[in-house]
Design an enzyme around this catalytic site. Structure first.
Site, PDB file in Angstrom:
ATOM      1  N   ARG A  69       0.834  -1.205   0.000  1.00  0.00           N
ATOM      2  CA  ARG A  69       0.000   0.000   0.000  1.00  0.00           C
ATOM      3  C   ARG A  69       0.876   1.265   0.000  1.00  0.00           C
ATOM      4  NH1 ARG A  69      -5.800   0.848   0.572  1.00  0.00           N
ATOM      5  NH2 ARG A  69      -5.935   3.102   0.813  1.00  0.00           N
ATOM      6  N   ASN A 111     -11.353  16.755   0.201  1.00  0.00           N
ATOM      7  CA  ASN A 111     -12.197  15.592  -0.059  1.00  0.00           C
ATOM      8  C   ASN A 111     -13.630  15.974   0.227  1.00  0.00           C
ATOM      9  OD1 ASN A 111     -13.113  12.979  -0.497  1.00  0.00           O
ATOM     10  ND2 ASN A 111     -12.322  12.146   1.425  1.00  0.00           N
ATOM     11  N   THR A 112     -14.544  15.451  -0.561  1.00  0.00           N
ATOM     12  CA  THR A 112     -15.953  15.677  -0.261  1.00  0.00           C
ATOM     13  C   THR A 112     -16.562  14.385   0.266  1.00  0.00           C
ATOM     14  OG1 THR A 112     -18.087  16.400  -1.102  1.00  0.00           O
ATOM     15  CG2 THR A 112     -16.599  15.389  -2.714  1.00  0.00           C
ATOM     16  N   HIS A 113     -17.277  14.533   1.387  1.00  0.00           N
ATOM     17  CA  HIS A 113     -17.812  13.379   2.106  1.00  0.00           C
ATOM     18  C   HIS A 113     -19.331  13.546   2.255  1.00  0.00           C
ATOM     19  CE1 HIS A 113     -18.195  10.145   4.912  1.00  0.00           C
ATOM     20  NE2 HIS A 113     -18.660  10.942   5.850  1.00  0.00           N
ATOM     21  N   ASP A 145      -6.499  15.084   5.968  1.00  0.00           N
ATOM     22  CA  ASP A 145      -5.404  14.822   6.907  1.00  0.00           C
ATOM     23  C   ASP A 145      -5.269  13.309   7.065  1.00  0.00           C
ATOM     24  OD1 ASP A 145      -7.394  13.980   8.647  1.00  0.00           O
ATOM     25  OD2 ASP A 145      -7.140  15.648  10.057  1.00  0.00           O
ATOM     26  N   ALA A 146      -4.547  12.874   8.088  1.00  0.00           N
ATOM     27  CA  ALA A 146      -4.230  11.446   8.200  1.00  0.00           C
ATOM     28  C   ALA A 146      -5.407  10.612   8.715  1.00  0.00           C
ATOM     29  CB  ALA A 146      -3.012  11.266   9.109  1.00  0.00           C
ATOM     30  N   GLY A 147      -6.473  11.247   9.163  1.00  0.00           N
ATOM     31  CA  GLY A 147      -7.604  10.500   9.691  1.00  0.00           C
ATOM     32  C   GLY A 147      -8.623  10.143   8.622  1.00  0.00           C
ATOM     33  N   ASP A 149     -11.867  11.116   7.269  1.00  0.00           N
ATOM     34  CA  ASP A 149     -12.850  12.214   7.197  1.00  0.00           C
ATOM     35  C   ASP A 149     -12.770  13.140   8.412  1.00  0.00           C
ATOM     36  OD1 ASP A 149     -13.767  11.117   4.769  1.00  0.00           O
ATOM     37  OD2 ASP A 149     -15.137   9.784   5.814  1.00  0.00           O
TER      38      ASP A 149
HETATM   39  C1  GAR Z   1     -20.119  11.445  -3.412  1.00  0.00           C
HETATM   40  O1  GAR Z   1     -21.343  11.537  -2.706  1.00  0.00           O
HETATM   41  C2  GAR Z   1     -18.957  11.550  -2.445  1.00  0.00           C
HETATM   42  O2  GAR Z   1     -19.186  12.383  -1.361  1.00  0.00           O
HETATM   43  C3  GAR Z   1     -18.832  10.123  -1.997  1.00  0.00           C
HETATM   44  O3  GAR Z   1     -19.028   9.364  -3.144  1.00  0.00           O
HETATM   45  C4  GAR Z   1     -19.919  10.064  -4.015  1.00  0.00           C
HETATM   46  C5  GAR Z   1     -19.275  10.122  -5.356  1.00  0.00           C
HETATM   47  O4  GAR Z   1     -20.191  10.505  -6.336  1.00  0.00           O
HETATM   48  N1  GAR Z   1     -17.554   9.896  -1.389  1.00  0.00           N
HETATM   49  C6  GAR Z   1     -17.369   9.100  -0.353  1.00  0.00           C
HETATM   50  O5  GAR Z   1     -18.249   8.451   0.171  1.00  0.00           O
HETATM   51  C7  GAR Z   1     -15.938   9.039   0.129  1.00  0.00           C
HETATM   52  N2  GAR Z   1     -15.883   8.465   1.437  1.00  0.00           N
HETATM   53  P1  GAR Z   1     -19.694  10.820  -7.811  1.00  0.00           P
HETATM   54  O6  GAR Z   1     -18.736   9.705  -8.235  1.00  0.00           O
HETATM   55  O7  GAR Z   1     -20.951  10.819  -8.636  1.00  0.00           O
HETATM   56  O8  GAR Z   1     -19.024  12.159  -7.785  1.00  0.00           O
END
Ligand code: GAR
Length: 205
Positions: A69, A111-113, A145-147, A149
């Site tokens: 990894r 990152n978007t969560h 960061d390292a965590g 989310d």
């Molecule tokens: C989004 O809702 C994003 O926040 C999520 O995956 C989806 C991607 O949609 N990400 C996570 O869950 C990361 N932990 P997309 O491929 O249509 O942009």
């Protein structure tokens, strides 16, 4: 003279609708950013096809193709850094980046969560929110960061949870709000810059 557009590298693992929203926004020179490369951790996903249709270079680095990894993480950092990004956007990228990546690109990766941090971190934000029974949830854009989310929050958006929601309907409602938040916030980061003050993210110079 307008400043050169900020260089975005976007990493995806799936459908890439967030990527598409960024690609569409970048069509307008006033947006102040351009997607210079799209990377993925797997082949054949729609996110890569979206990039190809937009004429954006792509790359794929599969964890399985590396002995460890850590080697994958180093290779990812190098490949992203090759594109000299001002900002890296993880948009549905279903891998955690590691120390080697963060040593090169930490502080300029967001990152978007699909949940309201710090609630419901991890891979199943919409499912976990639904199972918990919350009445509102949403999406969070944060500096990686390292965590898991846990990074400093740049922006959040809120949606209601409806009584008859399934994971799919809830996630779709989140994604509509998430795309708008992502486009607005990444544009501001690109045009105005940002800085971290402890856990607080300040837009502007
Ligand atoms: C989004 O809702 C994003 O926040 C999520 O995956 C989806 C991607 O949609 N990400 C996570 O869950 C990361 N932990 P997309 O491929 O249509 O942009």
């Amino acid at each position: 003279m307008p400043a050169a557009p900020a260089r975005l590298v976007v990493l995806v693992s799936g459908a890439g609708t967030n990527l598409q929203a960024l690609l569409d926004a970048c069509q307008d020179p006033a947006y102040g950013a351009q997607v210079v490369a799209v990377g993925a951790d797997r082949d054949g996903v729609e996110g890569l096809a979206r990039a190809e249709r937009a004429g954006v270079p792509t790359f794929v680095l599969r964890v399985a193709d590396f002995a460890t990894r850590e080697e994958w993480d180093r290779a990812l950092a190098a490949r992203v850094a090759d594109h000299d990004p001002d900002l890296v956007v993880l948009a549905g990228f279903m891998k955690l980046v590691g120390p080697a990546y963060l040593s090169v690109l930490g502080g300029r990766t967001v990152n978007t969560h699909p949940a309201l941090s710090p609630s419901f971190p991890g891979m199943q934000g919409p499912r976990d929110a639904l199972d918990y029974g919350v009445k509102v949830t949403g999406a969070t854009l944060f500096v990686v960061d390292a965590g898991v989310d846990t990074g400093a929050i740049v922006a959040q958006t809120v949606v209601p949870v409806e009584d008859d929601d399934t994971v799919a309907t809830l996630h779709e409602r989140i994604k509509v709000a998430e795309r708008a938040m992502l486009v607005t916030t990444v544009g501001r980061m690109a045009r105005e810059g940002f800085r971290l003050e402890g856990r607080r993210v300040r837009l502007g110079r």
